[in-house]
Design a protein around this motif. Sequence first.
Motif, PDB file in Angstrom:
ATOM      1  N   ILE A  50       0.782  -1.067   0.117  1.00 55.03           N
ATOM      2  CA  ILE A  50      -0.175   0.033   0.074  1.00 55.03           C
ATOM      3  C   ILE A  50       0.845   1.337  -0.233  1.00 55.03           C
ATOM      4  O   ILE A  50       0.668   2.169  -0.743  1.00 55.03           O
ATOM      5  CB  ILE A  50      -0.942   0.107   0.976  1.00 55.03           C
ATOM      6  CG1 ILE A  50      -1.787  -1.208   1.115  1.00 55.03           C
ATOM      7  CG2 ILE A  50      -1.806   1.267   1.130  1.00 55.03           C
ATOM      8  CD1 ILE A  50      -2.647  -1.361  -0.059  1.00 55.03           C
ATOM      9  N   VAL A  51       1.741   1.489   1.023  1.00 58.34           N
ATOM     10  CA  VAL A  51       2.726   2.552   1.049  1.00 58.34           C
ATOM     11  C   VAL A  51       3.683   2.506  -0.112  1.00 58.34           C
ATOM     12  O   VAL A  51       3.576   3.735  -0.757  1.00 58.34           O
ATOM     13  CB  VAL A  51       3.473   2.742   2.381  1.00 58.34           C
ATOM     14  CG1 VAL A  51       4.328   3.878   2.789  1.00 58.34           C
ATOM     15  CG2 VAL A  51       2.288   2.532   3.736  1.00 58.34           C
ATOM     16  N   PHE A  52       4.434   1.620  -0.270  1.00 56.91           N
ATOM     17  CA  PHE A  52       5.652   1.774  -1.139  1.00 56.91           C
ATOM     18  C   PHE A  52       5.233   1.520  -2.469  1.00 56.91           C
ATOM     19  O   PHE A  52       6.211   2.046  -3.385  1.00 56.91           O
ATOM     20  CB  PHE A  52       6.675   0.921  -0.670  1.00 56.91           C
ATOM     21  CG  PHE A  52       7.409   1.322   0.646  1.00 56.91           C
ATOM     22  CD1 PHE A  52       7.119   2.553   1.064  1.00 56.91           C
ATOM     23  CD2 PHE A  52       8.333   0.259   1.417  1.00 56.91           C
ATOM     24  CE1 PHE A  52       7.823   2.873   2.477  1.00 56.91           C
ATOM     25  CE2 PHE A  52       8.863   0.694   2.584  1.00 56.91           C
ATOM     26  CZ  PHE A  52       8.626   2.172   3.032  1.00 56.91           C
ATOM     27  N   VAL A  58       1.403   7.233  -6.877  1.00 57.94           N
ATOM     28  CA  VAL A  58       0.414   8.567  -6.933  1.00 57.94           C
ATOM     29  C   VAL A  58       1.327   9.611  -7.323  1.00 57.94           C
ATOM     30  O   VAL A  58       1.123  10.591  -7.996  1.00 57.94           O
ATOM     31  CB  VAL A  58      -0.688   8.706  -5.834  1.00 57.94           C
ATOM     32  CG1 VAL A  58      -0.978  10.081  -5.986  1.00 57.94           C
ATOM     33  CG2 VAL A  58      -1.533   7.758  -5.875  1.00 57.94           C
ATOM     34  N   TYR A  59       2.241   9.587  -6.461  1.00 55.05           N
ATOM     35  CA  TYR A  59       3.291  10.945  -6.512  1.00 55.05           C
ATOM     36  C   TYR A  59       4.027  11.146  -7.400  1.00 55.05           C
ATOM     37  O   TYR A  59       4.956  11.903  -7.726  1.00 55.05           O
ATOM     38  CB  TYR A  59       4.051  10.939  -5.182  1.00 55.05           C
ATOM     39  CG  TYR A  59       3.159  11.429  -3.939  1.00 55.05           C
ATOM     40  CD1 TYR A  59       2.515  12.631  -3.978  1.00 55.05           C
ATOM     41  CD2 TYR A  59       2.483  10.531  -2.969  1.00 55.05           C
ATOM     42  CE1 TYR A  59       1.698  13.043  -2.837  1.00 55.05           C
ATOM     43  CE2 TYR A  59       1.420  10.741  -2.017  1.00 55.05           C
ATOM     44  CZ  TYR A  59       1.116  12.378  -2.120  1.00 55.05           C
ATOM     45  OH  TYR A  59       0.193  12.393  -1.048  1.00 55.05           O
ATOM     46  N   ALA A  60       4.558   9.716  -8.325  1.00 53.26           N
ATOM     47  CA  ALA A  60       5.376   9.714  -9.469  1.00 53.26           C
ATOM     48  C   ALA A  60       4.619  10.809 -10.636  1.00 53.26           C
ATOM     49  O   ALA A  60       5.524  11.609 -11.329  1.00 53.26           O
ATOM     50  CB  ALA A  60       5.110   8.432 -10.006  1.00 53.26           C
ATOM     51  N   THR A  61       3.561  11.239 -10.451  1.00 51.48           N
ATOM     52  CA  THR A  61       2.909  12.355 -11.374  1.00 51.48           C
ATOM     53  C   THR A  61       3.476  13.536 -11.087  1.00 51.48           C
ATOM     54  O   THR A  61       3.500  14.414 -12.087  1.00 51.48           O
ATOM     55  CB  THR A  61       1.467  12.408 -10.987  1.00 51.48           C
ATOM     56  OG1 THR A  61       0.705  10.952 -11.146  1.00 51.48           O
ATOM     57  CG2 THR A  61       0.697  13.055 -12.230  1.00 51.48           C
ATOM     58  N   ILE A 285       7.412  10.938   0.684  1.00 52.19           N
ATOM     59  CA  ILE A 285       5.967  11.425   0.687  1.00 52.19           C
ATOM     60  C   ILE A 285       4.991  10.214   0.725  1.00 52.19           C
ATOM     61  O   ILE A 285       4.059  10.541   1.490  1.00 52.19           O
ATOM     62  CB  ILE A 285       5.854  12.236  -0.845  1.00 52.19           C
ATOM     63  CG1 ILE A 285       6.838  13.067  -1.164  1.00 52.19           C
ATOM     64  CG2 ILE A 285       4.649  12.807  -1.020  1.00 52.19           C
ATOM     65  CD1 ILE A 285       6.907  13.676  -2.267  1.00 52.19           C
ATOM     66  N   ALA A 286       5.083   9.070   0.327  1.00 56.67           N
ATOM     67  CA  ALA A 286       3.912   8.258   0.317  1.00 56.67           C
ATOM     68  C   ALA A 286       3.894   8.000   1.969  1.00 56.67           C
ATOM     69  O   ALA A 286       2.607   7.568   2.517  1.00 56.67           O
ATOM     70  CB  ALA A 286       4.295   6.799  -0.484  1.00 56.67           C
ATOM     71  N   THR A 326      -6.420  13.871  -7.705  1.00 53.19           N
ATOM     72  CA  THR A 326      -5.805  14.549  -8.793  1.00 53.19           C
ATOM     73  C   THR A 326      -5.125  13.846  -9.590  1.00 53.19           C
ATOM     74  O   THR A 326      -5.150  14.066 -11.000  1.00 53.19           O
ATOM     75  CB  THR A 326      -4.970  15.802  -7.887  1.00 53.19           C
ATOM     76  OG1 THR A 326      -5.627  16.571  -7.229  1.00 53.19           O
ATOM     77  CG2 THR A 326      -4.465  16.457  -9.075  1.00 53.19           C
ATOM     78  N   HIS A 327      -4.306  12.717  -9.217  1.00 51.00           N
ATOM     79  CA  HIS A 327      -3.689  11.890  -9.895  1.00 51.00           C
ATOM     80  C   HIS A 327      -4.519  11.058 -11.129  1.00 51.00           C
ATOM     81  O   HIS A 327      -4.204  11.042 -12.152  1.00 51.00           O
ATOM     82  CB  HIS A 327      -3.212  10.832  -8.893  1.00 51.00           C
ATOM     83  CG  HIS A 327      -2.466   9.668  -9.554  1.00 51.00           C
ATOM     84  ND1 HIS A 327      -1.341   9.621 -10.528  1.00 51.00           N
ATOM     85  CD2 HIS A 327      -2.785   8.168  -9.633  1.00 51.00           C
ATOM     86  CE1 HIS A 327      -1.264   8.335 -11.009  1.00 51.00           C
ATOM     87  NE2 HIS A 327      -2.052   7.684 -10.603  1.00 51.00           N
ATOM     88  N   TYR A 328      -5.782  10.712 -10.544  1.00 46.51           N
ATOM     89  CA  TYR A 328      -6.574  10.014 -11.449  1.00 46.51           C
ATOM     90  C   TYR A 328      -7.026  10.956 -12.481  1.00 46.51           C
ATOM     91  O   TYR A 328      -7.276  10.277 -13.555  1.00 46.51           O
ATOM     92  CB  TYR A 328      -7.971   9.723 -10.520  1.00 46.51           C
ATOM     93  CG  TYR A 328      -7.572   8.702  -9.505  1.00 46.51           C
ATOM     94  CD1 TYR A 328      -6.707   7.751  -9.572  1.00 46.51           C
ATOM     95  CD2 TYR A 328      -8.551   8.360  -8.504  1.00 46.51           C
ATOM     96  CE1 TYR A 328      -6.410   6.598  -8.547  1.00 46.51           C
ATOM     97  CE2 TYR A 328      -8.549   7.425  -7.520  1.00 46.51           C
ATOM     98  CZ  TYR A 328      -7.329   6.663  -7.571  1.00 46.51           C
ATOM     99  OH  TYR A 328      -7.149   5.820  -6.648  1.00 46.51           O
TER     100      TYR A 328
END
Length: 340
Positions: A50-52, A58-61, A285-286, A326-328
């Motif tokens: 879930i985390v890693f 998501v934050y790769a965006t 961040i995750a 936002t990522h979606y």
Amino acid sequence: MKQPWIHKAKTDLIFIIGPSFFVLAIIFLFQDYITQIENEYSFYTWLFLIVFIDVAHVYATLFKTYFVADEFRKNKKRLLLLPAICFAIGIVLFSFGSLVFWSFLAYVAVFHFIRQQYGFMRLYARTEEKTRLSVCIDNCAIYASTGYPMLYWFFSSERKFNWFVENEFFRFHNTFLLDVLFWIYVIIITIYVIYTVYKSITNRFFNVPKNAIILGTALSWYFGIVYFNDDLIFTLLNVVSHGIPYMALVYFREIENKTNTNSGVFSYLKSYNAIFIYVGILLVIAFTEEFLWEILVWNDNFSLKTFDFSSWQFVIVPLLTVPQFTHYLLDGFIWKSKKS
């Protein structure tokens, strides 16, 4: 004709195409051990899956949008307004109840997951000579590979897993409809296989990555949702097959190719090993986001027993979901290529 790899054959096979096949192999080899892992090591499965992977991807965006100076200037209005819009929508939805909120987000997430597989398929088909028939068959194959398992979920008996929370999807158990959907699925996949064989013989070329991504998608979605009815197996196939390829795509196309530029954060990666900095930023961040989820909402792995945030959930939950929401939505814009 050369194979249309996104990066290189080796890296594509390992990080973009391979995760679905690798996880499926692990599941079949250690199927009897899966339940024990889930029960005894739930913290570690949460941390790594879930985390890693899930939250981190998501934050790769950020490395395609907010961290790229040129992209941010070009799309500044969209990049600033969209998170605010997502937050506002979240508050409105949550005002109707948490189930309404999570149900809406689950449907958006499913659409996003399906479109990602379509996007990878299109990337690998970019050098092919296209006809209306070939495009239609490819589209039907990828959408059947993802759509049928989801429809099975909606119309089958109860599953032992959720996307976010229980009862998030509309469900109506109908055996007859399941039979009809199954045969439609079989017919579409059969047409795709026959046409692919015919096309490969006629053109004397077999598109390995495109057909591998379709096969991997079909296998991971079918076995994760239809064949197995297990929470950890679903999470493994769902999260790994989606998150790792996305993070790899961003790295190969947006970081490795731009570390010699002066564009935003990439200018700081010139003299360092970019992959470790990239992964490190995503993990930090995750973990920060998920830690906030734990202490403010879930209280499963961490909790602040001296504070009660239950009365603030209508703000906290929509706010914490802004990055993934936002990522979606952003993903529907940032990967579109302009036709020459």
